[in-house]
Scaffold this active site. Structure first.
Site, PDB file in Angstrom:
ATOM      1  N   CYS A   1       8.210 -31.935  -0.830  1.00 11.97           N
ATOM      2  CA  CYS A   1       7.452 -32.942  -1.126  1.00 11.97           C
ATOM      3  C   CYS A   1       5.963 -32.548  -1.288  1.00 11.97           C
ATOM      4  O   CYS A   1       5.307 -32.417  -0.290  1.00 11.97           O
ATOM      5  CB  CYS A   1       7.655 -34.176  -0.093  1.00 11.97           C
TER       6      CYS A   1
ATOM      7  N   ASN B   1       0.792  -0.983   0.019  1.00 14.26           N
ATOM      8  CA  ASN B   1       0.049   0.022   0.154  1.00 14.26           C
ATOM      9  C   ASN B   1       1.027   1.184   0.198  1.00 14.26           C
ATOM     10  O   ASN B   1       1.971   1.184   0.358  1.00 14.26           O
ATOM     11  CB  ASN B   1      -1.008  -0.013   1.288  1.00 14.26           C
TER      12      ASN B   1
ATOM     13  N   SER C   1       6.730   4.798  11.946  1.00 13.02           N
ATOM     14  CA  SER C   1       7.125   3.957  11.364  1.00 13.02           C
ATOM     15  C   SER C   1       6.562   3.768   9.843  1.00 13.02           C
ATOM     16  O   SER C   1       6.724   2.894   9.089  1.00 13.02           O
ATOM     17  CB  SER C   1       6.979   2.581  11.918  1.00 13.02           C
ATOM     18  N   CYS C   2       5.483   4.781   9.462  1.00  9.21           N
ATOM     19  CA  CYS C   2       4.929   4.361   8.274  1.00  9.21           C
ATOM     20  C   CYS C   2       5.953   4.912   7.126  1.00  9.21           C
ATOM     21  O   CYS C   2       6.713   5.732   7.165  1.00  9.21           O
ATOM     22  CB  CYS C   2       3.839   5.641   8.127  1.00  9.21           C
TER      23      CYS C   2
ATOM     24  N   CYS D   1      23.923 -37.948   2.394  1.00  8.88           N
ATOM     25  CA  CYS D   1      22.919 -37.179   2.956  1.00  8.88           C
ATOM     26  C   CYS D   1      23.349 -36.261   4.119  1.00  8.88           C
ATOM     27  O   CYS D   1      24.227 -36.907   4.997  1.00  8.88           O
ATOM     28  CB  CYS D   1      21.688 -37.690   3.252  1.00  8.88           C
TER      29      CYS D   1
ATOM     30  N   CYS E   1      19.641 -31.946   5.662  1.00  7.99           N
ATOM     31  CA  CYS E   1      19.132 -30.602   5.584  1.00  7.99           C
ATOM     32  C   CYS E   1      17.578 -30.651   5.335  1.00  7.99           C
ATOM     33  O   CYS E   1      17.040 -29.783   5.748  1.00  7.99           O
ATOM     34  CB  CYS E   1      19.960 -29.877   4.512  1.00  7.99           C
TER      35      CYS E   1
ATOM     36  N   ASN F   1       3.123   6.640  16.032  1.00  9.45           N
ATOM     37  CA  ASN F   1       3.576   6.028  14.541  1.00  9.45           C
ATOM     38  C   ASN F   1       4.711   6.733  14.294  1.00  9.45           C
ATOM     39  O   ASN F   1       4.922   7.765  13.657  1.00  9.45           O
ATOM     40  CB  ASN F   1       2.312   6.473  13.601  1.00  9.45           C
TER      41      ASN F   1
ATOM     42  N   CYS G   1      17.072 -32.075  -4.744  1.00  6.39           N
ATOM     43  CA  CYS G   1      18.245 -32.523  -3.920  1.00  6.39           C
ATOM     44  C   CYS G   1      19.466 -32.498  -4.730  1.00  6.39           C
ATOM     45  O   CYS G   1      20.410 -32.200  -4.416  1.00  6.39           O
ATOM     46  CB  CYS G   1      18.048 -34.064  -3.220  1.00  6.39           C
TER      47      CYS G   1
END
Length: 504
Positions: A486, A174, A234-235, A476, A479, A232, A452
Protein backbone atom coordinates in the site's frame (compact mmCIF):
# COMPACT_ATOMS: atom_id res chain seq x y z
CA UNK A 1 1.14 22.20 3.01
CA UNK A 2 1.08 18.48 3.56
CA UNK A 3 -2.14 16.67 4.37
CA UNK A 4 -1.65 15.46 7.93
CA UNK A 5 -2.82 12.04 6.82
CA UNK A 6 0.17 11.64 4.52
CA UNK A 7 2.71 13.89 6.22
CA UNK A 8 5.29 11.19 6.88
CA UNK A 9 5.07 9.84 3.33
CA UNK A 10 5.38 13.32 1.87
CA UNK A 11 8.35 14.25 4.05
CA UNK A 12 10.17 11.07 3.03
CA UNK A 13 9.57 11.81 -0.64
CA UNK A 14 10.70 15.43 -0.32
CA UNK A 15 13.90 14.71 1.60
CA UNK A 16 14.69 11.82 -0.74
CA UNK A 17 14.91 14.38 -3.53
CA UNK A 18 17.64 16.38 -1.77
CA UNK A 19 21.08 15.98 -3.34
CA UNK A 20 22.76 16.27 0.09
CA UNK A 21 25.20 18.79 -1.34
CA UNK A 22 28.64 19.58 0.01
CA UNK A 23 28.78 23.10 1.48
CA UNK A 24 25.04 23.33 0.80
CA UNK A 25 23.97 26.54 -0.97
CA UNK A 26 20.51 26.39 0.63
CA UNK A 27 21.91 26.95 4.13
CA UNK A 28 24.28 29.65 2.94
CA UNK A 29 21.39 31.47 1.25
CA UNK A 30 19.03 31.39 4.24
CA UNK A 31 18.66 34.98 5.53
CA UNK A 32 17.81 33.60 8.99
CA UNK A 33 20.95 31.38 9.06
CA UNK A 34 18.93 28.19 9.50
CA UNK A 35 21.05 25.11 8.76
CA UNK A 36 18.48 23.58 6.46
CA UNK A 37 20.88 21.05 4.96
CA UNK A 38 21.55 19.50 8.38
CA UNK A 39 17.84 19.27 9.14
CA UNK A 40 17.07 17.59 5.83
CA UNK A 41 20.04 15.27 6.12
CA UNK A 42 18.91 14.16 9.59
CA UNK A 43 15.45 13.39 8.23
CA UNK A 44 17.03 11.44 5.37
CA UNK A 45 19.02 9.35 7.82
CA UNK A 46 16.01 8.62 10.05
CA UNK A 47 17.21 10.95 12.80
CA UNK A 48 13.90 12.74 13.11
CA UNK A 49 14.38 13.74 16.73
CA UNK A 50 17.67 15.36 15.77
CA UNK A 51 16.07 17.24 12.90
CA UNK A 52 13.34 18.66 15.14
CA UNK A 53 15.87 19.61 17.81
CA UNK A 54 17.74 21.70 15.24
CA UNK A 55 14.78 24.02 14.78
CA UNK A 56 14.80 27.30 16.73
CA UNK A 57 11.96 28.04 19.15
CA UNK A 58 10.54 30.62 16.74
CA UNK A 59 10.40 29.19 13.26
CA UNK A 60 12.10 31.66 10.88
CA UNK A 61 10.18 30.32 7.87
CA UNK A 62 6.93 31.76 9.25
CA UNK A 63 7.86 35.32 8.36
CA UNK A 64 10.11 34.59 5.38
CA UNK A 65 8.67 35.33 1.96
CA UNK A 66 11.90 35.34 -0.03
CA UNK A 67 12.49 31.57 -0.33
CA UNK A 68 16.14 32.31 -1.06
CA UNK A 69 17.05 28.83 0.15
CA UNK A 70 14.92 27.22 -2.54
CA UNK A 71 16.22 29.58 -5.19
CA UNK A 72 19.74 28.46 -4.28
CA UNK A 73 18.83 24.75 -4.24
CA UNK A 74 20.99 22.90 -6.76
CA UNK A 75 18.25 20.32 -7.30
CA UNK A 76 16.42 23.09 -9.17
CA UNK A 77 18.99 22.76 -11.95
CA UNK A 78 17.71 19.24 -12.60
CA UNK A 79 13.96 19.77 -12.28
CA UNK A 80 12.43 21.37 -9.18
CA UNK A 81 14.10 22.56 -5.99
CA UNK A 82 13.55 20.68 -2.75
CA UNK A 83 10.50 22.09 -0.98
CA UNK A 84 12.52 23.24 1.99
CA UNK A 85 9.89 25.49 3.55
CA UNK A 86 7.32 22.72 3.37
CA UNK A 87 9.64 20.24 5.08
CA UNK A 88 10.59 22.64 7.86
CA UNK A 89 6.99 23.63 8.59
CA UNK A 90 5.84 20.01 8.56
CA UNK A 91 8.07 19.05 11.49
CA UNK A 92 7.90 22.36 13.36
CA UNK A 93 5.17 21.28 15.78
CA UNK A 94 6.61 17.89 16.60
CA UNK A 95 7.77 17.26 20.18
CA UNK A 96 11.44 17.58 21.02
CA UNK A 97 13.36 14.81 22.75
CA UNK A 98 15.96 15.97 25.21
CA UNK A 99 19.24 14.11 24.99
CA UNK A 100 19.98 12.82 28.47
CA UNK A 101 23.34 11.53 29.66
CA UNK A 102 23.88 8.48 27.48
CA UNK A 103 27.10 6.49 27.30
CA UNK A 104 27.90 5.18 23.80
CA UNK A 105 31.25 3.73 24.83
CA UNK A 106 31.65 0.00 24.60
CA UNK A 107 34.24 -2.63 25.40
CA UNK A 108 35.02 -4.77 22.37
CA UNK A 109 37.50 -7.64 22.53
CA UNK A 110 39.01 -5.99 25.60
CA UNK A 111 39.49 -2.65 23.80
CA UNK A 112 37.56 0.45 24.92
CA UNK A 113 35.76 2.22 22.05
CA UNK A 114 34.22 5.69 22.54
CA UNK A 115 31.26 4.59 20.39
CA UNK A 116 30.46 1.49 18.30
CA UNK A 117 31.05 3.14 14.91
CA UNK A 118 34.12 2.15 12.89
CA UNK A 119 35.07 2.57 9.25
CA UNK A 120 35.32 -0.87 7.67
CA UNK A 121 38.32 -2.12 5.77
CA UNK A 122 37.99 -0.46 2.37
CA UNK A 123 38.84 2.62 0.38
CA UNK A 124 37.16 4.82 3.04
CA UNK A 125 40.04 4.10 5.42
CA UNK A 126 43.08 3.74 3.22
CA UNK A 127 45.55 6.51 4.13
CA UNK A 128 46.45 8.86 6.95
CA UNK A 129 44.58 11.97 5.78
CA UNK A 130 41.29 10.14 5.23
CA UNK A 131 41.28 8.38 8.58
CA UNK A 132 42.43 11.49 10.43
CA UNK A 133 39.50 13.43 8.98
CA UNK A 134 37.10 10.67 10.03
CA UNK A 135 38.52 10.57 13.55
CA UNK A 136 38.15 14.34 13.88
CA UNK A 137 34.48 14.02 12.91
CA UNK A 138 33.71 11.44 15.59
CA UNK A 139 34.39 7.95 14.23
CA UNK A 140 35.69 5.79 17.08
CA UNK A 141 37.93 3.55 15.02
CA UNK A 142 38.95 2.22 11.65
CA UNK A 143 39.56 -1.19 10.17
CA UNK A 144 42.31 0.05 7.89
CA UNK A 145 42.18 -1.11 4.29
CA UNK A 146 43.60 -4.62 4.02
CA UNK A 147 47.38 -4.72 4.01
CA UNK A 148 49.39 -7.44 2.29
CA UNK A 149 52.94 -8.15 1.26
CA UNK A 150 52.04 -7.28 -2.33
CA UNK A 151 50.51 -4.28 -4.10
CA UNK A 152 47.73 -5.33 -6.50
CA UNK A 153 47.29 -4.02 -10.02
CA UNK A 154 43.87 -2.34 -10.04
CA UNK A 155 41.37 -1.81 -12.85
CA UNK A 156 39.40 1.23 -13.97
CA UNK A 157 36.53 1.67 -13.40
CA UNK A 158 35.86 -0.55 -10.41
CA UNK A 159 32.54 0.60 -8.93
CA UNK A 160 28.92 0.31 -10.05
CA UNK A 161 25.53 0.89 -8.42
CA UNK A 162 22.16 -0.84 -8.71
CA UNK A 163 19.00 1.25 -8.87
CA UNK A 164 15.27 0.56 -8.72
CA UNK A 165 12.57 2.94 -9.85
CA UNK A 166 13.46 6.33 -8.33
CA UNK A 167 16.02 4.95 -5.87
CA UNK A 168 19.49 5.45 -7.38
CA UNK A 169 21.59 3.43 -4.96
CA UNK A 170 19.90 0.23 -3.81
CA UNK A 171 23.10 -1.79 -3.94
CA UNK A 172 26.73 -1.31 -4.83
CA UNK A 173 29.32 -3.47 -6.55
CA UNK A 174 33.08 -3.18 -6.39
CA UNK A 175 35.95 -5.12 -7.91
CA UNK A 176 38.65 -3.39 -5.88
CA UNK A 177 41.30 -5.46 -4.16
CA UNK A 178 43.44 -4.81 -1.08
CA UNK A 179 45.49 -1.66 -0.38
CA UNK A 180 47.31 -0.17 -3.35
CA UNK A 181 49.92 1.35 -1.03
CA UNK A 182 53.17 -0.41 -0.24
CA UNK A 183 53.63 -2.26 3.02
CA UNK A 184 56.02 0.44 4.20
CA UNK A 185 53.55 3.22 3.41
CA UNK A 186 50.76 1.46 5.26
CA UNK A 187 52.89 0.86 8.33
CA UNK A 188 53.78 4.55 8.30
CA UNK A 189 50.07 5.49 8.14
CA UNK A 190 49.23 3.28 11.12
CA UNK A 191 52.09 4.55 13.26
CA UNK A 192 51.22 8.17 12.56
CA UNK A 193 47.52 7.64 13.25
CA UNK A 194 48.19 5.93 16.58
CA UNK A 195 50.59 8.67 17.57
CA UNK A 196 48.18 11.48 16.70
CA UNK A 197 44.97 9.76 17.89
CA UNK A 198 45.94 7.46 20.79
CA UNK A 199 42.35 7.08 22.05
CA UNK A 200 41.02 5.95 18.67
CA UNK A 201 41.00 2.24 17.80
CA UNK A 202 43.15 0.98 14.93
CA UNK A 203 42.15 -2.38 13.47
CA UNK A 204 44.82 -3.60 11.07
CA UNK A 205 43.22 -5.74 8.37
CA UNK A 206 45.74 -8.15 6.85
CA UNK A 207 45.86 -10.75 4.08
CA UNK A 208 48.71 -13.20 3.64
CA UNK A 209 49.33 -15.71 0.90
CA UNK A 210 50.86 -18.38 3.15
CA UNK A 211 51.45 -19.07 6.85
CA UNK A 212 54.69 -17.15 6.96
CA UNK A 213 53.09 -14.02 5.53
CA UNK A 214 50.17 -14.13 7.98
CA UNK A 215 52.60 -14.39 10.90
CA UNK A 216 54.89 -11.67 9.59
CA UNK A 217 52.05 -9.26 8.86
CA UNK A 218 50.65 -9.79 12.36
CA UNK A 219 54.07 -8.99 13.84
CA UNK A 220 54.43 -5.84 11.73
CA UNK A 221 50.94 -4.56 12.55
CA UNK A 222 51.49 -5.16 16.26
CA UNK A 223 54.76 -3.22 16.14
CA UNK A 224 53.01 -0.41 14.21
CA UNK A 225 50.62 0.19 17.11
CA UNK A 226 47.44 -1.55 16.00
CA UNK A 227 44.90 -2.36 18.71
CA UNK A 228 43.25 -5.30 16.92
CA UNK A 229 44.24 -7.53 13.98
CA UNK A 230 41.54 -8.43 11.46
CA UNK A 231 42.18 -11.41 9.17
CA UNK A 232 40.58 -10.84 5.77
CA UNK A 233 39.36 -14.33 4.93
CA UNK A 234 36.57 -13.01 2.75
CA UNK A 235 37.40 -10.60 -0.12
CA UNK A 236 35.34 -12.02 -3.04
CA UNK A 237 37.37 -10.77 -6.01
CA UNK A 238 41.11 -11.17 -5.51
CA UNK A 239 43.08 -12.00 -8.65
CA UNK A 240 45.41 -14.33 -6.72
CA UNK A 241 44.13 -17.80 -5.85
CA UNK A 242 44.19 -19.09 -2.30
CA UNK A 243 43.37 -15.72 -0.71
CA UNK A 244 40.23 -13.81 0.30
CA UNK A 245 36.98 -15.75 0.16
CA UNK A 246 38.88 -18.83 -1.08
CA UNK A 247 40.13 -19.03 2.50
CA UNK A 248 36.85 -18.17 4.20
CA UNK A 249 35.03 -20.99 2.41
CA UNK A 250 37.55 -23.52 3.72
CA UNK A 251 37.45 -24.07 7.51
CA UNK A 252 40.82 -25.84 7.45
CA UNK A 253 42.50 -22.83 5.82
CA UNK A 254 40.70 -20.48 8.22
CA UNK A 255 42.12 -22.44 11.16
CA UNK A 256 45.60 -22.68 9.62
CA UNK A 257 45.91 -18.94 8.93
CA UNK A 258 44.32 -17.93 12.23
CA UNK A 259 46.95 -19.99 14.05
CA UNK A 260 49.65 -18.40 11.92
CA UNK A 261 48.35 -14.94 12.78
CA UNK A 262 48.23 -15.80 16.48
CA UNK A 263 51.93 -16.72 16.33
CA UNK A 264 52.71 -13.15 15.35
CA UNK A 265 50.66 -11.15 17.86
CA UNK A 266 49.28 -10.96 21.37
CA UNK A 267 46.53 -8.58 20.18
CA UNK A 268 42.86 -9.50 19.77
CA UNK A 269 42.21 -11.17 16.40
CA UNK A 270 39.03 -10.80 14.36
CA UNK A 271 38.31 -13.37 11.66
CA UNK A 272 36.40 -11.62 8.89
CA UNK A 273 33.88 -14.06 7.44
CA UNK A 274 32.63 -14.44 3.90
CA UNK A 275 28.86 -14.59 3.24
CA UNK A 276 29.58 -16.74 0.18
CA UNK A 277 28.87 -19.89 2.19
CA UNK A 278 25.70 -21.57 3.35
CA UNK A 279 26.72 -21.94 6.98
CA UNK A 280 29.02 -19.25 8.39
CA UNK A 281 29.15 -20.96 11.77
CA UNK A 282 31.50 -23.67 10.49
CA UNK A 283 34.44 -21.40 9.49
CA UNK A 284 33.68 -19.09 12.44
CA UNK A 285 34.04 -21.97 14.90
CA UNK A 286 37.25 -23.03 13.14
CA UNK A 287 38.65 -19.51 13.60
CA UNK A 288 37.74 -19.34 17.28
CA UNK A 289 39.21 -22.75 18.04
CA UNK A 290 42.42 -21.68 16.29
CA UNK A 291 42.93 -18.60 18.46
CA UNK A 292 40.67 -15.80 17.19
CA UNK A 293 39.15 -13.41 19.71
CA UNK A 294 36.08 -12.43 17.73
CA UNK A 295 34.33 -12.46 14.37
CA UNK A 296 33.75 -9.73 11.78
CA UNK A 297 30.80 -10.22 9.41
CA UNK A 298 29.81 -9.85 6.70
CA UNK A 299 32.08 -9.02 3.80
CA UNK A 300 30.60 -8.33 0.38
CA UNK A 301 28.57 -10.90 -1.56
CA UNK A 302 29.76 -12.31 -4.88
CA UNK A 303 27.70 -10.69 -7.60
CA UNK A 304 27.17 -9.71 -11.21
CA UNK A 305 25.57 -6.27 -11.25
CA UNK A 306 23.72 -6.21 -14.56
CA UNK A 307 23.83 -6.90 -18.28
CA UNK A 308 23.60 -4.10 -20.85
CA UNK A 309 21.17 -5.46 -23.43
CA UNK A 310 22.64 -3.35 -26.24
CA UNK A 311 26.30 -4.26 -25.80
CA UNK A 312 25.88 -7.34 -23.55
CA UNK A 313 28.54 -5.95 -21.23
CA UNK A 314 28.28 -5.66 -17.47
CA UNK A 315 29.42 -3.12 -14.90
CA UNK A 316 31.96 -2.04 -13.89
CA UNK A 317 32.83 -2.07 -17.59
CA UNK A 318 36.57 -2.50 -18.11
CA UNK A 319 37.16 -2.38 -21.86
CA UNK A 320 34.00 -4.38 -22.46
CA UNK A 321 34.65 -6.94 -19.72
CA UNK A 322 33.93 -7.29 -16.02
CA UNK A 323 34.31 -9.94 -13.33
CA UNK A 324 32.36 -11.27 -10.39
CA UNK A 325 32.65 -8.67 -7.62
CA UNK A 326 31.47 -7.78 -4.15
CA UNK A 327 27.90 -6.57 -3.55
CA UNK A 328 27.22 -4.22 -0.62
CA UNK A 329 24.90 -1.42 0.47
CA UNK A 330 21.46 -1.28 2.04
CA UNK A 331 20.21 -4.25 0.04
CA UNK A 332 22.51 -6.70 1.85
CA UNK A 333 21.42 -5.74 5.38
CA UNK A 334 18.84 -8.56 5.72
CA UNK A 335 21.48 -11.09 4.64
CA UNK A 336 24.02 -9.71 7.10
CA UNK A 337 21.50 -9.79 9.95
CA UNK A 338 20.69 -13.42 9.15
CA UNK A 339 24.34 -14.45 9.40
CA UNK A 340 24.80 -12.46 12.62
CA UNK A 341 21.75 -14.12 14.16
CA UNK A 342 22.84 -17.61 13.13
CA UNK A 343 26.20 -17.18 14.82
CA UNK A 344 24.67 -15.75 17.98
CA UNK A 345 22.17 -18.61 18.05
CA UNK A 346 24.98 -21.15 17.78
CA UNK A 347 25.96 -22.59 21.17
CA UNK A 348 29.67 -22.53 20.32
CA UNK A 349 29.57 -18.88 19.22
CA UNK A 350 26.89 -17.23 21.37
CA UNK A 351 29.42 -15.44 23.61
CA UNK A 352 31.86 -14.51 20.85
CA UNK A 353 32.29 -10.76 20.20
CA UNK A 354 31.03 -9.81 16.74
CA UNK A 355 31.85 -6.74 14.68
CA UNK A 356 28.82 -6.39 12.41
CA UNK A 357 28.61 -4.81 8.98
CA UNK A 358 26.61 -4.99 5.77
CA UNK A 359 24.14 -2.30 4.74
CA UNK A 360 24.40 0.03 7.73
CA UNK A 361 23.38 3.55 6.68
CA UNK A 362 21.43 5.00 9.59
CA UNK A 363 21.43 4.77 13.38
CA UNK A 364 18.38 2.50 13.07
CA UNK A 365 20.33 0.05 10.93
CA UNK A 366 23.12 0.18 13.47
CA UNK A 367 20.72 -0.41 16.36
CA UNK A 368 19.33 -3.49 14.61
CA UNK A 369 22.80 -5.04 14.43
CA UNK A 370 23.39 -4.26 18.09
CA UNK A 371 20.02 -5.73 19.05
CA UNK A 372 21.07 -8.99 17.40
CA UNK A 373 24.21 -9.19 19.51
CA UNK A 374 26.93 -7.18 17.75
CA UNK A 375 29.19 -5.12 20.00
CA UNK A 376 30.93 -3.16 17.25
CA UNK A 377 29.86 -1.86 13.84
CA UNK A 378 31.73 -1.21 10.61
CA UNK A 379 30.53 0.97 7.73
CA UNK A 380 31.77 1.60 4.18
CA UNK A 381 29.17 1.95 1.44
CA UNK A 382 27.19 4.67 3.20
CA UNK A 383 30.39 6.69 3.61
CA UNK A 384 31.25 6.19 -0.06
CA UNK A 385 27.83 7.56 -0.99
CA UNK A 386 27.37 10.35 1.58
CA UNK A 387 30.75 11.04 3.18
CA UNK A 388 32.15 10.75 6.72
CA UNK A 389 29.48 13.23 7.90
CA UNK A 390 27.02 10.35 8.36
CA UNK A 391 28.67 9.88 11.76
CA UNK A 392 26.86 12.97 13.06
CA UNK A 393 23.43 11.41 12.65
CA UNK A 394 24.67 7.95 13.66
CA UNK A 395 25.82 9.28 17.02
CA UNK A 396 23.02 11.77 17.60
CA UNK A 397 20.28 9.43 16.40
CA UNK A 398 21.55 6.63 18.63
CA UNK A 399 21.80 8.90 21.67
CA UNK A 400 18.30 10.31 21.17
CA UNK A 401 16.84 6.83 20.70
CA UNK A 402 18.51 5.62 23.89
CA UNK A 403 17.32 8.71 25.77
CA UNK A 404 13.77 8.26 24.50
CA UNK A 405 13.73 4.60 25.49
CA UNK A 406 15.19 5.27 28.92
CA UNK A 407 18.53 3.54 28.37
CA UNK A 408 21.68 4.95 29.95
CA UNK A 409 24.23 2.97 27.96
CA UNK A 410 24.41 1.46 24.50
CA UNK A 411 25.26 -1.93 26.00
CA UNK A 412 21.83 -2.25 27.62
CA UNK A 413 20.01 -3.34 24.49
CA UNK A 414 22.69 -5.51 22.86
CA UNK A 415 21.09 -8.85 21.97
CA UNK A 416 17.56 -7.76 22.92
CA UNK A 417 16.09 -9.03 19.64
CA UNK A 418 17.67 -12.49 19.73
CA UNK A 419 14.85 -14.23 21.67
CA UNK A 420 12.33 -13.09 19.07
CA UNK A 421 14.03 -14.85 16.15
CA UNK A 422 12.94 -18.48 16.38
CA UNK A 423 12.84 -21.58 14.21
CA UNK A 424 9.97 -21.74 11.73
CA UNK A 425 8.27 -24.57 13.63
CA UNK A 426 8.11 -22.40 16.75
CA UNK A 427 5.96 -19.68 15.16
CA UNK A 428 2.31 -19.41 16.20
CA UNK A 429 0.22 -21.06 13.47
CA UNK A 430 -3.24 -21.40 15.01
CA UNK A 431 -4.47 -17.86 14.31
CA UNK A 432 -4.80 -15.25 11.56
CA UNK A 433 -3.97 -11.57 11.81
CA UNK A 434 -6.30 -9.83 9.36
CA UNK A 435 -5.43 -6.53 7.67
CA UNK A 436 -7.18 -3.36 8.83
CA UNK A 437 -8.19 -0.75 6.22
CA UNK A 438 -8.13 2.96 7.02
CA UNK A 439 -10.91 4.30 4.77
CA UNK A 440 -9.91 7.89 5.42
CA UNK A 441 -6.35 7.35 4.20
CA UNK A 442 -7.21 5.05 1.29
CA UNK A 443 -6.71 6.85 -2.05
CA UNK A 444 -8.40 4.15 -4.14
CA UNK A 445 -5.36 3.19 -6.22
CA UNK A 446 -6.20 -0.53 -6.19
CA UNK A 447 -2.65 -1.70 -5.61
CA UNK A 448 -3.80 -3.98 -2.77
CA UNK A 449 -6.35 -5.60 -5.07
CA UNK A 450 -3.81 -6.21 -7.85
CA UNK A 451 -1.24 -7.74 -5.53
CA UNK A 452 -3.75 -9.86 -3.64
CA UNK A 453 -5.39 -11.20 -6.79
CA UNK A 454 -2.25 -11.80 -8.83
CA UNK A 455 0.18 -12.63 -6.03
CA UNK A 456 -1.99 -13.63 -3.10
CA UNK A 457 -5.33 -15.26 -2.37
CA UNK A 458 -7.94 -13.19 -4.22
CA UNK A 459 -9.22 -11.92 -0.87
CA UNK A 460 -9.81 -8.28 -1.87
CA UNK A 461 -12.37 -6.75 -4.17
CA UNK A 462 -12.80 -3.09 -5.08
CA UNK A 463 -15.95 -1.12 -4.37
CA UNK A 464 -17.63 0.11 -7.55
CA UNK A 465 -18.75 3.34 -5.90
CA UNK A 466 -15.55 4.78 -4.40
CA UNK A 467 -12.72 2.37 -5.38
CA UNK A 468 -12.03 1.41 -1.76
CA UNK A 469 -10.94 -2.18 -0.99
CA UNK A 470 -13.29 -4.69 0.61
CA UNK A 471 -11.86 -7.71 2.40
CA UNK A 472 -13.26 -11.13 1.59
CA UNK A 473 -12.70 -12.64 5.01
CA UNK A 474 -13.29 -16.27 4.04
CA UNK A 475 -10.47 -16.09 1.50
CA UNK A 476 -7.99 -14.00 3.51
CA UNK A 477 -5.11 -16.00 5.00
CA UNK A 478 -3.57 -13.02 6.81
CA UNK A 479 -0.39 -12.92 4.69
CA UNK A 480 -0.58 -9.09 4.71
CA UNK A 481 0.90 -8.61 1.27
CA UNK A 482 -1.61 -5.77 1.00
CA UNK A 483 -0.01 -4.02 3.99
CA UNK A 484 3.37 -4.26 2.31
CA UNK A 485 2.37 -2.81 -1.06
CA UNK A 486 0.00 0.00 0.00
CA UNK A 487 1.62 3.31 -1.10
CA UNK A 488 -0.63 5.42 1.14
CA UNK A 489 0.05 3.41 4.33
CA UNK A 490 -3.71 2.94 4.61
CA UNK A 491 -3.52 -0.74 5.57
CA UNK A 492 -2.12 -2.04 8.85
CA UNK A 493 -2.14 -5.21 10.93
CA UNK A 494 -5.52 -5.69 12.53
CA UNK A 495 -7.23 -8.16 14.78
CA UNK A 496 -5.76 -11.61 15.35
CA UNK A 497 -8.33 -14.40 15.65
CA UNK A 498 -8.19 -18.15 16.02
CA UNK A 499 -8.40 -20.12 12.80
CA UNK A 500 -11.67 -21.87 12.13
CA UNK A 501 -11.52 -25.61 12.37
CA UNK A 502 -12.02 -27.29 8.98
CA UNK A 503 -15.43 -28.83 8.35
CA UNK A 504 -15.48 -32.61 8.52
Amino acid sequence: MYSLLYKDISIREDVAGCLLCHDAPCSKACPKLLKTDGIIRSLRFENRFGAVNRLPDKLPCDDCDTKECMEACIKGKINEPVQIDRIIKAISNEPRVKESEVDLSIEFCGVTCENPFFLSSSVVGSNYDMVAKAFEMGWAGVAFKTIGMFVPEEVSPRFAALNKESVPFVGFKNIEQISDHTLEENISFLKRLKLQYPSKVIVASIMGQNEEEWTKLAELMTDAGADIIECNFSCPHMTNSGVGSDVGQNPDLVALYTKATRKGTHLPILAKMTPNVGNMEIPAIAAMEAGATGIAAINTIKSIMNVNLSSFTSEPNVEGKTSVGGYSGKAVKPIALRFIHNMKACEALKNVPISGMGGIETWKDAAEFLSLGCENLQITTSVMQYGYRVIEDLIEGMKLYLSYQGYKTVTEFIGKALPNIVAADKLERDSICYPRFDREKCVGCGRCYLSCYDGGHQAIKVSDSNRTPILIVDKCVGCQLCVTVCPAEAIASGKRVKKKLPKI
